[in-house]
Design an enzyme around this catalytic site. Structure first.
Site, PDB file in Angstrom:
ATOM      1  CD1 TRP A  52     -10.756  -0.384   1.610  1.00  0.00           C
ATOM      2  CD2 TRP A  52     -12.284  -1.719   2.570  1.00  0.00           C
ATOM      3  NE1 TRP A  52     -10.255  -0.777   2.822  1.00  0.00           N
ATOM      4  CE2 TRP A  52     -11.174  -1.591   3.433  1.00  0.00           C
ATOM      5  CE3 TRP A  52     -13.373  -2.509   2.960  1.00  0.00           C
ATOM      6  CZ2 TRP A  52     -11.118  -2.219   4.672  1.00  0.00           C
ATOM      7  CZ3 TRP A  52     -13.311  -3.150   4.196  1.00  0.00           C
ATOM      8  CH2 TRP A  52     -12.199  -2.998   5.037  1.00  0.00           C
ATOM      9  NE  ARG A  78     -12.343   2.686   3.018  1.00  0.00           N
ATOM     10  CZ  ARG A  78     -13.099   1.960   3.851  1.00  0.00           C
ATOM     11  NH1 ARG A  78     -14.321   1.662   3.565  1.00  0.00           N
ATOM     12  NH2 ARG A  78     -12.612   1.530   4.990  1.00  0.00           N
ATOM     13  CG  ASP A 116      -2.001   3.802   3.190  1.00  0.00           C
ATOM     14  OD1 ASP A 116      -1.501   2.666   3.273  1.00  0.00           O
ATOM     15  OD2 ASP A 116      -3.228   4.005   3.075  1.00  0.00           O
ATOM     16  CG  MET A 157      -2.155   3.321   6.751  1.00  0.00           C
ATOM     17  SD  MET A 157      -3.724   2.457   6.636  1.00  0.00           S
ATOM     18  CE  MET A 157      -4.836   3.731   7.215  1.00  0.00           C
ATOM     19  CD  GLU A 163      -7.808  -6.272  -1.358  1.00  0.00           C
ATOM     20  OE1 GLU A 163      -9.004  -6.059  -1.072  1.00  0.00           O
ATOM     21  OE2 GLU A 163      -6.871  -5.778  -0.707  1.00  0.00           O
ATOM     22  CG  ASP A 164      -7.111  -8.144   2.640  1.00  0.00           C
ATOM     23  OD1 ASP A 164      -8.286  -8.333   2.240  1.00  0.00           O
ATOM     24  OD2 ASP A 164      -6.858  -7.513   3.686  1.00  0.00           O
ATOM     25  CG  HIS A 194      -6.224   6.865   4.215  1.00  0.00           C
ATOM     26  ND1 HIS A 194      -7.350   6.184   3.820  1.00  0.00           N
ATOM     27  CD2 HIS A 194      -5.306   5.910   4.511  1.00  0.00           C
ATOM     28  CE1 HIS A 194      -7.114   4.888   3.859  1.00  0.00           C
ATOM     29  NE2 HIS A 194      -5.879   4.693   4.288  1.00  0.00           N
ATOM     30  CG  ASP A 234      -2.015  -0.959   1.177  1.00  0.00           C
ATOM     31  OD1 ASP A 234      -2.101  -1.704   0.199  1.00  0.00           O
ATOM     32  OD2 ASP A 234      -2.836  -0.972   2.121  1.00  0.00           O
TER      33      ASP A 234
HETATM   34  C1  UD2 Z   1      -6.677  -2.075   3.959  1.00  0.00           C
HETATM   35  C2  UD2 Z   1      -5.428  -2.889   3.741  1.00  0.00           C
HETATM   36  C3  UD2 Z   1      -5.145  -3.008   2.254  1.00  0.00           C
HETATM   37  C4  UD2 Z   1      -6.313  -3.584   1.514  1.00  0.00           C
HETATM   38  C5  UD2 Z   1      -7.551  -2.766   1.830  1.00  0.00           C
HETATM   39  C6  UD2 Z   1      -8.808  -3.405   1.296  1.00  0.00           C
HETATM   40  C7  UD2 Z   1      -4.296  -2.066   5.698  1.00  0.00           C
HETATM   41  C8  UD2 Z   1      -3.239  -1.208   6.196  1.00  0.00           C
HETATM   42  N1  UD2 Z   1      -4.351  -2.181   4.388  1.00  0.00           N
HETATM   43  O1  UD2 Z   1      -6.347  -0.757   3.539  1.00  0.00           O
HETATM   44  O2  UD2 Z   1      -3.989  -3.793   2.024  1.00  0.00           O
HETATM   45  O3  UD2 Z   1      -6.458  -4.934   1.830  1.00  0.00           O
HETATM   46  O4  UD2 Z   1      -7.744  -2.616   3.227  1.00  0.00           O
HETATM   47  O5  UD2 Z   1      -8.933  -3.232  -0.048  1.00  0.00           O
HETATM   48  O6  UD2 Z   1      -5.044  -2.655   6.454  1.00  0.00           O
HETATM   49  N2  UD2 Z   1      -5.475   3.221  -3.145  1.00  0.00           N
HETATM   50  C9  UD2 Z   1      -5.180   4.377  -3.905  1.00  0.00           C
HETATM   51  N3  UD2 Z   1      -6.192   5.202  -4.262  1.00  0.00           N
HETATM   52  C10 UD2 Z   1      -7.484   4.957  -3.929  1.00  0.00           C
HETATM   53  C11 UD2 Z   1      -7.773   3.816  -3.180  1.00  0.00           C
HETATM   54  C12 UD2 Z   1      -6.748   2.980  -2.779  1.00  0.00           C
HETATM   55  O7  UD2 Z   1      -4.031   4.643  -4.210  1.00  0.00           O
HETATM   56  O8  UD2 Z   1      -8.337   5.756  -4.319  1.00  0.00           O
HETATM   57  C13 UD2 Z   1      -4.398   2.250  -2.855  1.00  0.00           C
HETATM   58  C14 UD2 Z   1      -3.353   2.808  -1.904  1.00  0.00           C
HETATM   59  O9  UD2 Z   1      -2.126   2.189  -2.176  1.00  0.00           O
HETATM   60  C15 UD2 Z   1      -3.918   2.345  -0.575  1.00  0.00           C
HETATM   61  C16 UD2 Z   1      -4.425   0.938  -0.921  1.00  0.00           C
HETATM   62  O10 UD2 Z   1      -4.947   1.086  -2.230  1.00  0.00           O
HETATM   63  O11 UD2 Z   1      -2.945   2.352   0.441  1.00  0.00           O
HETATM   64  C17 UD2 Z   1      -5.483   0.381   0.035  1.00  0.00           C
HETATM   65  O12 UD2 Z   1      -6.578   1.269   0.139  1.00  0.00           O
HETATM   66  P1  UD2 Z   1      -6.910   2.079   1.495  1.00  0.00           P
HETATM   67  O13 UD2 Z   1      -5.665   2.604   2.066  1.00  0.00           O
HETATM   68  O14 UD2 Z   1      -7.984   3.041   1.214  1.00  0.00           O
HETATM   69  O15 UD2 Z   1      -7.534   0.956   2.392  1.00  0.00           O
HETATM   70  P2  UD2 Z   1      -7.171   0.537   3.917  1.00  0.00           P
HETATM   71  O16 UD2 Z   1      -6.269   1.492   4.562  1.00  0.00           O
HETATM   72  O17 UD2 Z   1      -8.403   0.191   4.624  1.00  0.00           O
HETATM   73 MN    MN Z   2      -4.718   2.765   3.918  1.00  0.00          MN
END
Ligand code: UD2
Ligand code: MN
Length: 369
Positions: free
Chosen positions: A275, A310, A215, A305, A278-279, A308, A213
């Site tokens: 969202w 959603r 972030d 992290m 997939e993981d 941010h 990711d």
């Molecule tokens: C969690 C997981 C992530 C993934 C996701 C579900 C953590 C730290 N990470 O992330 O691996 O499984 O849930 O899909 O728990 N991104 C963009 N632009 C966008 C949307 C996403 O660049 O508009 C990329 C970016 O690299 C981001 C990653 O996708 O870090 C995951 O998306 P997120 O950060 O919004 O989701 P998060 O933090 O819940």
């Molecule tokens: Mn994130």
């Protein structure tokens, strides 16, 4: 009698003195072991003349106050020109435990991070975000793949922290930012599949793929971004989960597979739009293929992290719960073997390769727009 006493006392004193000396020596050795980066820092000064000549911009602006201060502060030879030519002697293999690692790092996301600064602090990184250690031959070539859209601000921090870490880890690596074109629903796993194929197109020697990711920044450089006998999960203790694994089968954030492990699971699913899920599907694929997840020590696999909200067009996928029940049925037909996309642009930036790609849109859910 008193002579005898005096003699004994003298011997005792000598023994105590010897012990003190020994203690002092051990303390000095430990000190330099723990603070190896300081050693590296000092050694930089002795090598300053020539390195300055090669990188005039690098000498004055390096921030050495941070433990993972970038570029020359790593103490590593930086110049690409220092790399051996065809006639140069073969370099020794890179050590399993790279010397000069710092351990725990101070990670913060408050100070502004212009790309020019990151570039200035990483003069050894070549166009496209490629790096090869100048002093040893790594066993693997690592492609770091980042799913991306509209997160430039996060990318700057990621590059700032990760380049120096990866260099200290003595990796040969390249950074690939896979940028989803348009405003349709985001698809993280499909972008990662694209990254795998596109990185290999550029360099067929890539044999380790780290999916990160944008972030997530490791808080300890002993968390080595390498592949092993089993698929690796790196981001096991995140600040947002209270530095614990949220559940046993969690595989999100940052993970790594070598080429054969990746192909054995038919890569990642292409059909998780939006969202989540997939993981877990990837975790299922790994288990179904008879592999186990390897993880670092919980004290080392720590991450920050960047906070941010959603993103737009990455709403939670309501189909994810049913989809992850069906990995066994879907993984053969949905994966790296069936990924369809169109590359719109490949651009080699100073610190990373940007690949803008059209990956299409979900067939029915959610409605577009
Ligand atoms: C969690 C997981 C992530 C993934 C996701 C579900 C953590 C730290 N990470 O992330 O691996 O499984 O849930 O899909 O728990 N991104 C963009 N632009 C966008 C949307 C996403 O660049 O508009 C990329 C970016 O690299 C981001 C990653 O996708 O870090 C995951 O998306 P997120 O950060 O919004 O989701 P998060 O933090 O819940
Ligand atoms: Mn994130």
């Amino acid at each position: 009698m008193s002579r005898l006493l005096g003699g004994t006392l003298e011997r005792v004193c000598k023994a105590v003195l010897l012990l003190c000396l020994l203690h002092f020596l051990v303390a000095v050795i430990l000190y330099f072991d723990v603070y190896a980066q300081h050693l590296a820092f000092f050694s930089r000064f002795s090598a300053r003349g020539p390195s300055r000549a090669l990188h005039p911009a690098a000498s004055s602006s390096t921030n050495c106050s941070r433990p993972n201060a970038t570029a020359p502060s790593s103490g590593l030879p930086e110049a690409p020109s220092a790399r051996p030519g065809p006639t140069a002697p073969v370099l020794p293999p890179c050590p399993d435990s790279p010397p000069g690692l710092v351990g725990r790092l101070l990670i913060e996301f408050t100070s502004p991070m212009p790309l020019e600064r990151v570039q200035r602090e990483n003069p050894g990184v070549l166009l496209g975000g490629r790096y090869t250690p100048p002093d040893c031959t790594p066993a693997q070539t690592v492609a770091v793949i980042i799913p991306f859209r509209h997160r430039e601000h996060h990318l700057r921090y990621w590059l700032h922290y990760l380049h120096p870490i990866l260099r200290r880890q003595r990796l040969r690596y390249g950074i690939y930012v896979i940028n989803q074109h348009g405003e349709d629903t985001f698809n993280r796993a499909k972008l990662l599949n694209v990254g795998f194929l596109e990185a290999l197109k550029e360099d067929s020697t890539y044999n380790c793929f780290i999916f990160s990711d944008v972030d997530l920044v490791p808080m300890d450089d002993r968390n080595l971004y390498r592949c092993g006998d089993q698929p690796r999960h790196f981001a096991i203790a995140m600040d947002k989960f209270g530095f614990r694994l949220p559940y046993a089968g969690y595989f999100g954030g940052v993970s790594g597979l070598n080429k054969s492990q990746f192909l054995r699971i038919n890569g990642f699913p292409n059909e998780y739009w939006g969202w989540g899920g997939e993981d877990d599907d990837i975790f299922n694929r790994i288990s179904l293929a008879g592999m186990k997840i390897s993880r670092p020590d919980i004290r080392i696999g720590r991450y920050r992290m960047i906070k941010h909200d959603r993103d737009k067009h990455n709403e939670p996928n309501p189909q994810r719960f049913t989809k992850i029940q069906n990995t066994k049925l879907t993984m053969k037909r949905d994966g790296i073997g069936s990924v369809r996309y169109q590359v719109l642009e490949v651009s080699r930036q100073p610190l990373f390769t940007n690949i803008t790609v059209d990956i299409g849109r979900p067939p029915s859910w959610p409605p577009r727009g």
